[in-house]
Design a protein around this motif. Structure first.
Motif, short mmCIF file in Angstrom:
data_model
loop_
_atom_site.label_atom_id
_atom_site.label_comp_id
_atom_site.label_asym_id
_atom_site.label_seq_id
_atom_site.Cartn_x
_atom_site.Cartn_y
_atom_site.Cartn_z
N ARG A 32 5.28 -7.30 -0.17
CA ARG A 32 4.71 -6.15 0.09
C ARG A 32 4.70 -4.48 0.79
O ARG A 32 4.67 -3.58 0.76
N LEU A 33 5.48 -5.38 1.54
CA LEU A 33 6.44 -4.31 2.83
C LEU A 33 7.23 -3.66 1.68
O LEU A 33 7.10 -1.90 1.75
N GLU A 34 8.15 -3.53 1.01
CA GLU A 34 9.02 -3.35 0.28
C GLU A 34 8.33 -2.47 -0.87
O GLU A 34 8.94 -1.27 -1.12
N VAL A 35 7.51 -2.85 -1.47
CA VAL A 35 6.68 -1.73 -1.77
C VAL A 35 6.02 -0.59 -1.23
O VAL A 35 6.69 0.61 -1.91
N VAL A 36 5.59 -0.95 -0.50
CA VAL A 36 4.46 0.47 0.42
C VAL A 36 5.87 1.26 0.93
O VAL A 36 5.84 2.45 1.06
N ALA A 37 7.18 0.20 1.21
CA ALA A 37 8.56 1.83 1.79
C ALA A 37 8.78 2.10 0.70
O ALA A 37 9.20 3.48 0.75
#
Length: 63
Positions: free
Chosen positions: A13-18
């Protein structure tokens, strides 16, 4: 987190947001600053700043 799968899910999820935020931020930075200025603001050397912005902006670092 109660399991390794929860940790992987949170990391994804963090990867997608970043990726989403980084795309527009890199494009805007490239439009507003040259590589040396961006490097100074990012606390990186020029080569590292160029590669980081290329990765987030989805362009070749050799352009």
């Amino acid at each position: 987190m109660t399991s390794p799968v929860a940790g992987v899910r949170a990391a994804r999820r963090l990867e997608v947001v970043a990726e989403r935020v980084g795309y527009w931020a890199a494009r805007g930075t490239a439009a507003d600053l040259d590589t040396a200025q961006a490097a100074t603001h990012l606390g990186l050397n020029e080569d590292a700043a160029r590669k980081l912005m290329a990765r987030f902006g989805r362009w070749s670092p050799y352009r």
